[in-house]
Scaffold this motif. Structure first.
Motif, mmCIF file in Angstrom:
data_model
loop_
_atom_site.group_PDB
_atom_site.id
_atom_site.type_symbol
_atom_site.label_atom_id
_atom_site.label_comp_id
_atom_site.label_asym_id
_atom_site.label_seq_id
_atom_site.Cartn_x
_atom_site.Cartn_y
_atom_site.Cartn_z
ATOM 1 N N SER A 9 49.223 -28.119 78.322
ATOM 2 C CA SER A 9 50.522 -28.109 77.641
ATOM 3 C C SER A 9 50.370 -28.756 76.279
ATOM 4 O O SER A 9 49.837 -29.855 76.169
ATOM 5 C CB SER A 9 51.540 -28.878 78.495
ATOM 6 O OG SER A 9 52.826 -28.823 77.918
ATOM 7 N N GLY A 10 50.831 -28.069 75.240
ATOM 8 C CA GLY A 10 50.727 -28.615 73.893
ATOM 9 C C GLY A 10 51.908 -29.495 73.541
ATOM 10 O O GLY A 10 51.746 -30.569 72.955
ATOM 11 N N THR A 11 53.111 -29.057 73.900
ATOM 12 C CA THR A 11 54.314 -29.780 73.495
ATOM 13 C C THR A 11 55.164 -30.241 74.684
ATOM 14 O O THR A 11 56.327 -30.616 74.506
ATOM 15 C CB THR A 11 55.169 -28.919 72.531
ATOM 16 O OG1 THR A 11 55.461 -27.654 73.138
ATOM 17 C CG2 THR A 11 54.435 -28.673 71.225
ATOM 18 N N ASN A 39 56.337 -28.689 77.513
ATOM 19 C CA ASN A 39 57.193 -27.840 78.347
ATOM 20 C C ASN A 39 56.508 -27.449 79.659
ATOM 21 O O ASN A 39 57.096 -27.559 80.744
ATOM 22 C CB ASN A 39 57.622 -26.591 77.565
ATOM 23 C CG ASN A 39 58.434 -26.940 76.347
ATOM 24 O OD1 ASN A 39 59.163 -27.938 76.346
ATOM 25 N ND2 ASN A 39 58.326 -26.150 75.288
ATOM 26 N N THR A 40 55.263 -27.004 79.556
ATOM 27 C CA THR A 40 54.529 -26.632 80.779
ATOM 28 C C THR A 40 54.192 -27.883 81.595
ATOM 29 O O THR A 40 54.138 -27.832 82.829
ATOM 30 C CB THR A 40 53.261 -25.835 80.403
ATOM 31 O OG1 THR A 40 53.660 -24.706 79.616
ATOM 32 C CG2 THR A 40 52.516 -25.344 81.643
ATOM 33 N N SER A 52 52.273 -19.402 76.976
ATOM 34 C CA SER A 52 51.818 -18.248 76.203
ATOM 35 C C SER A 52 51.349 -18.742 74.844
ATOM 36 O O SER A 52 52.106 -19.352 74.097
ATOM 37 C CB SER A 52 52.976 -17.266 76.037
ATOM 38 O OG SER A 52 52.560 -16.157 75.284
ATOM 39 N N GLU A 109 50.256 -13.715 73.190
ATOM 40 C CA GLU A 109 50.396 -13.429 74.624
ATOM 41 C C GLU A 109 49.087 -13.675 75.376
ATOM 42 O O GLU A 109 48.656 -12.863 76.197
ATOM 43 C CB GLU A 109 50.899 -11.992 74.841
ATOM 44 C CG GLU A 109 52.269 -11.737 74.250
ATOM 45 C CD GLU A 109 53.367 -12.612 74.847
ATOM 46 O OE1 GLU A 109 53.291 -12.954 76.032
ATOM 47 O OE2 GLU A 109 54.311 -12.967 74.101
ATOM 48 N N SER A 128 55.389 -21.909 80.136
ATOM 49 C CA SER A 128 56.488 -21.746 79.187
ATOM 50 C C SER A 128 56.083 -20.769 78.080
ATOM 51 O O SER A 128 54.905 -20.590 77.800
ATOM 52 C CB SER A 128 56.822 -23.115 78.593
ATOM 53 O OG SER A 128 57.815 -22.999 77.615
ATOM 54 N N GLY A 153 58.246 -14.350 73.082
ATOM 55 C CA GLY A 153 57.784 -13.116 73.715
ATOM 56 C C GLY A 153 58.669 -12.705 74.884
ATOM 57 O O GLY A 153 59.797 -13.180 75.029
ATOM 58 N N GLU A 186 60.703 -22.021 76.356
ATOM 59 C CA GLU A 186 60.594 -23.398 75.853
ATOM 60 C C GLU A 186 60.775 -24.420 76.988
ATOM 61 O O GLU A 186 60.144 -24.287 78.011
ATOM 62 C CB GLU A 186 61.556 -23.624 74.672
ATOM 63 C CG GLU A 186 61.303 -22.660 73.499
ATOM 64 C CD GLU A 186 59.945 -22.836 72.812
ATOM 65 O OE1 GLU A 186 59.257 -23.841 73.042
ATOM 66 O OE2 GLU A 186 59.548 -21.924 72.042
HETATM 67 C C1 LIG Z 1 49.674 -21.275 68.551
HETATM 68 C C2 LIG Z 1 50.855 -20.848 69.356
HETATM 69 C C3 LIG Z 1 50.909 -19.528 69.810
HETATM 70 C C4 LIG Z 1 51.997 -19.081 70.570
HETATM 71 N N1 LIG Z 1 52.033 -17.768 70.981
HETATM 72 C C5 LIG Z 1 53.100 -17.336 71.700
HETATM 73 C C6 LIG Z 1 53.175 -15.980 72.127
HETATM 74 O O1 LIG Z 1 52.287 -15.154 71.903
HETATM 75 N N2 LIG Z 1 54.264 -15.595 72.844
HETATM 76 C C7 LIG Z 1 55.293 -16.453 73.128
HETATM 77 O O2 LIG Z 1 56.260 -16.052 73.779
HETATM 78 N N3 LIG Z 1 55.239 -17.757 72.731
HETATM 79 C C8 LIG Z 1 54.180 -18.213 72.039
HETATM 80 N N4 LIG Z 1 54.124 -19.522 71.638
HETATM 81 C C9 LIG Z 1 55.227 -20.438 72.002
HETATM 82 C C10 LIG Z 1 54.856 -21.334 73.166
HETATM 83 O O3 LIG Z 1 54.428 -20.577 74.283
HETATM 84 C C11 LIG Z 1 56.078 -22.164 73.573
HETATM 85 O O4 LIG Z 1 56.460 -23.021 72.498
HETATM 86 C C12 LIG Z 1 55.848 -23.011 74.827
HETATM 87 O O5 LIG Z 1 57.087 -23.623 75.192
HETATM 88 C C13 LIG Z 1 54.800 -24.091 74.617
HETATM 89 O O6 LIG Z 1 54.603 -24.740 75.859
HETATM 90 P P1 LIG Z 1 54.040 -26.220 75.943
HETATM 91 O O7 LIG Z 1 55.162 -27.148 75.490
HETATM 92 O O8 LIG Z 1 53.696 -26.422 77.374
HETATM 93 O O9 LIG Z 1 52.853 -26.302 75.035
HETATM 94 C C14 LIG Z 1 53.047 -19.980 70.886
HETATM 95 C C15 LIG Z 1 52.984 -21.306 70.428
HETATM 96 C C16 LIG Z 1 51.905 -21.738 69.675
HETATM 97 C C17 LIG Z 1 51.859 -23.172 69.208
#
Ligand SMILES: Cc1cc2nc3c(=O)[nH]c(=O)nc-3n(C[C@H](O)[C@H](O)[C@H](O)COP(=O)(O)O)c2cc1C
Length: 140
Positions: free
Chosen positions: A9-11, A13-14, A57, A61, A89, A93, A121
């Motif tokens: 998870s980067g931010t 949510n996951t 994602s 994707e 999350s 997409g 999100e």
């Molecule tokens: C580099 C990057 C690429 C992403 N690519 C997609 C994508 O292809 N499709 C989509 O629906 N969201 C995409 N996202 C949005 C993330 O999936 C979304 O912000 C998610 O909540 C991040 O989850 P996390 O908080 O667990 O990291 C992308 C985000 C980042 C930073």
């Protein structure tokens, strides 16, 4: 039942989803271990009866490709017959990454514990309930 919850998870949510999956599995009596992608490896798969994998994602994707995807690809050879659940999350997409990921697991011979849980999100109450339910399914 020994259950692993393995996520990237980067931010956050996951990560929040992973907490709910773990809570659901614990509430159903499983012995649950939670790992980030960096702390899990293919040689650990056999220690668990079921595994929940979580990844947002990313890319276009796609699974996150520096830590999560290499770890998951290495695990794939050991997923035949393993009970697996997926969650993650997404942003803008339509959940394509999860559909592809589920097909990949089915092709690996994994026994899917339920449909992959996706949320836009941060997880809302519905997504949180779906994560808890996935955890329970992985524990039974
Ligand atoms: C580099 C990057 C690429 C992403 N690519 C997609 C994508 O292809 N499709 C989509 O629906 N969201 C995409 N996202 C949005 C993330 O999936 C979304 O912000 C998610 O909540 C991040 O989850 P996390 O908080 O667990 O990291 C992308 C985000 C980042 C930073």
């Amino acid at each position: 039942m020994k259950t692993a919850v393995v996520y990237w998870s980067g931010t956050g949510n996951t990560e929040a989803m992973a907490g709910s999956v773990a809570e659901g599995a614990k509430s159903a009596g499983a012995e649950v271990s939670v790992f980030t992608a960096a702390d899990f490896s293919a040689d650990m798969v056999d220690q668990f009866d079921s595994i929940a994998f979580g990844c947002p994602s990313m890319g276009s994707e796609q699974l996150e490709d520096s830590e999560f995807e290499p770890m998951f690809n290495a695990c794939e050879a050991k997923l035949s017959g393993k009970k697996v659940g997926l969650f993650g999350s997404y942003g803008w997409g339509d959940g394509e990454w999860m559909r592809n990921w589920e097909e990949q697991c089915i092709a690996d011979g994994a026994v899917m514990a339920g449909e992959g849980v996706i949320c836009n999100e941060a997880p809302d109450d519905t997504a949180t309930e779906q994560c808890v339910a996935l955890g329970k399914a992985l524990a039974s």
